[in-house]
Design a protein around this motif. Structure first.
Motif, PDB file in Angstrom:
ATOM      1  N   GLU A  82      23.304  24.275  62.437  1.00 44.20           N
ATOM      2  CA  GLU A  82      23.864  24.645  61.136  1.00 44.20           C
ATOM      3  C   GLU A  82      24.649  25.945  61.177  1.00 44.20           C
ATOM      4  N   THR A 115      28.229  29.680  59.194  1.00 44.38           N
ATOM      5  CA  THR A 115      27.429  28.497  58.891  1.00 44.38           C
ATOM      6  C   THR A 115      28.316  27.287  58.627  1.00 44.38           C
ATOM      7  N   ARG A 116      27.715  26.121  58.769  1.00 44.29           N
ATOM      8  CA  ARG A 116      28.426  24.883  58.478  1.00 44.29           C
ATOM      9  C   ARG A 116      28.865  24.852  57.020  1.00 44.29           C
ATOM     10  N   ARG A 120      15.381  28.452  63.440  1.00 42.58           N
ATOM     11  CA  ARG A 120      16.415  28.801  62.465  1.00 42.58           C
ATOM     12  C   ARG A 120      16.482  30.309  62.303  1.00 42.58           C
ATOM     13  N   ALA A 132      20.297  26.672  55.341  1.00 46.93           N
ATOM     14  CA  ALA A 132      20.447  25.401  56.043  1.00 46.93           C
ATOM     15  C   ALA A 132      20.761  24.327  55.000  1.00 46.93           C
TER      16      ALA A 132
END
Length: 101
Positions: A39, A55-56, A92, A98
């Motif tokens: 992510e 981040t995505r 993470r 996320a």
């Protein structure tokens, strides 16, 4: 069309996920994330120094904006510096949202 530069993603020594160069485009970064099933990416400068995370979710917002072009680089869209608290549960990074599909 010229051949694209090879894409490399290396696991960060501190466990902050794949490390990529800050001159990578948003599209390539999204492809790397999808392939690595992560992510976020740790973004590094030309001296291989970590400069932040992306981040995505952040890249999706950039890609879907009206100002998006295929020339936007990761250095232009960094989420911020690496968290000092390190890695949390399940690998993470703490403080990084996320997203689920």
């Amino acid at each position: 069309m010229p051949d694209p530069a090879p894409v490399t993603a290396v696991q960060d020594a501190e466990g902050h996920g794949p490390r990529v160069c800050d001159d990578m485009t948003v599209e390539v970064a999204l492809a790397v994330m999808a392939g690595a099933r992560v992510e976020y990416l740790t973004v590094c400068d030309g001296d291989d120094e970590s400069t932040g995370l992306v981040t995505r979710g952040r890249l999706a917002v950039v890609r879907n904006s009206s100002a998006y072009t295929d020339r936007i680089r990761l250095r232009d869209v960094l989420d911020g510096p690496l968290p000092s608290s390190g890695v949390g549960e399940c690998g993470r990074v703490l403080g990084v949202l996320a997203l689920s599909r």
